[in-house]
Design a protein around this motif. Structure first.
Motif, PDB file in Angstrom:
ATOM      1  N   VAL A  22      32.298 -27.672  27.388  1.00  0.00           N
ATOM      2  CA  VAL A  22      32.955 -26.405  27.707  1.00  0.00           C
ATOM      3  C   VAL A  22      33.931 -26.660  28.858  1.00  0.00           C
ATOM      4  O   VAL A  22      33.530 -27.144  29.920  1.00  0.00           O
ATOM      5  N   VAL A  50      35.095 -23.245  24.709  1.00  0.00           N
ATOM      6  CA  VAL A  50      34.126 -24.101  24.049  1.00  0.00           C
ATOM      7  C   VAL A  50      34.874 -25.090  23.157  1.00  0.00           C
ATOM      8  O   VAL A  50      35.792 -24.710  22.428  1.00  0.00           O
ATOM      9  N   SER A  65      22.430 -15.390  24.233  1.00  0.00           N
ATOM     10  CA  SER A  65      23.630 -15.914  24.891  1.00  0.00           C
ATOM     11  C   SER A  65      23.711 -15.358  26.303  1.00  0.00           C
ATOM     12  O   SER A  65      24.235 -14.266  26.539  1.00  0.00           O
ATOM     13  N   SER A 112      32.895 -13.936  27.045  1.00  0.00           N
ATOM     14  CA  SER A 112      32.975 -14.135  25.604  1.00  0.00           C
ATOM     15  C   SER A 112      34.436 -14.312  25.217  1.00  0.00           C
ATOM     16  O   SER A 112      35.322 -13.714  25.842  1.00  0.00           O
ATOM     17  N   LEU A 124      33.883 -19.146  21.727  1.00  0.00           N
ATOM     18  CA  LEU A 124      32.427 -18.971  21.732  1.00  0.00           C
ATOM     19  C   LEU A 124      31.966 -18.363  20.406  1.00  0.00           C
ATOM     20  O   LEU A 124      30.989 -18.817  19.802  1.00  0.00           O
TER      21      LEU A 124
END
Length: 255
Positions: free
Chosen positions: A72, A81, A95, A100, A104
């Motif tokens: 990451v 990511v 998670s 976000s 991801l």
């Protein structure tokens, strides 16, 4: 079904529930009670899907079944990511990250998550997230979703540092003597950090105004730490994370 019942069901069926975390030292400390609570409830049952910046104390000191590492990157636009990250399928995944984005979401799709529990709308079950609440409490909402009777106070005991770290802090306090010891850490994330000249000016002013205070600059990279021409300012290169954390914990104040 509740999240707790879903986890129990996954384990009874021999499936693989997991937790995703991909943040650095600050968020790891804030989320530590959450991970302590979950691994205490399900020792050696949960797999941690960990970003490569996840601190060792979160990995080595808790009863995980397995660790899966992924790449990451931290960029000016936030965390990304790696497009090749493809952890093993999970019947249920928590998670536990306060962010976000599409990279991801794409990873969740590649790894075939059965039920996703997250702070954000991409999950099947949403644990509400608010900027108005402290990250310490927001992270523990995941543990409370699994077992509502859990309290954050029960899992918030301080970290136990290594003998080397405790010895370093003991010697440091002897050297400081009667002087107050202030640990200083400057933010290194590009979106958060002040200009280096501003950092240097702030520290120089503090050191000049408080000559009887010893300032210890905890820096991930000593070469890039602000240079202050004051005899009561010292630089500790945080090559050993435990020593840096123990130093901050032992200081009389932390900036």
């Amino acid at each position: 079904m509740t999240v707790h019942e879903l986890l129990q069901s996954c384990m009874q069926e021999g499936n693989a529930p997991g937790i995703f975390f991909a943040n650095g030292i600050g968020d790891a400390i804030l989320a530590l009670p959450t991970f302590r609570a979950l691994t205490s409830l399900f020792p050696d049952k949960l797999t941690l899907v960990a970003g490569d910046s996840t601190p060792a104390f979160l990995v080595e000191r808790l009863a995980w079944k397995d660790i899966e590492w992924i790449s990451v990157r931290t960029t000016l636009g936030g965390k990304r990511v790696d497009s090749q990250a493809n952890p093993r399928p999970k019947s249920l995944l928590l998670s536990v990250v306060p962010w976000s984005n599409e990279t991801l979401t794409a990873m969740f799709g590649r790894m075939s998550v059965g039920i996703l529990v997250s702070h954000f709308g991409e999950g099947d079950i949403q644990v509400n997230f608010s900027d108005q609440r402290h990250a310490f409490d927001s992270a523990f909402d995941f543990a409370a979703a699994v077992q509502p009777s859990l309290t954050i106070e029960s899992y918030s005991e301080p970290l136990q540092f290594s003998r080397k770290a405790r010895h370093f802090v003991s010697e440091l306090k002897k050297c400081a003597g009667a002087s107050a010891l202030v640990a200083v850490h400057f933010e290194t994330h590009p979106k958060k950090m002040l200009a280096s000249e501003t950092e240097r000016h702030i520290l120089e002013r503090l050191a000049r105004d408080w000559p009887h205070v010893q300032f210890l600059l905890v820096a991930a990279d000593a070469d890039n730490a602000p240079r202050v021409n004051q005899s009561n300012v010292f630089v500790l290169e945080a090559a050993d994370l435990e020593i840096a954390m123990a130093t901050v914990g032992a200081a009389d104040a932390f900036i």
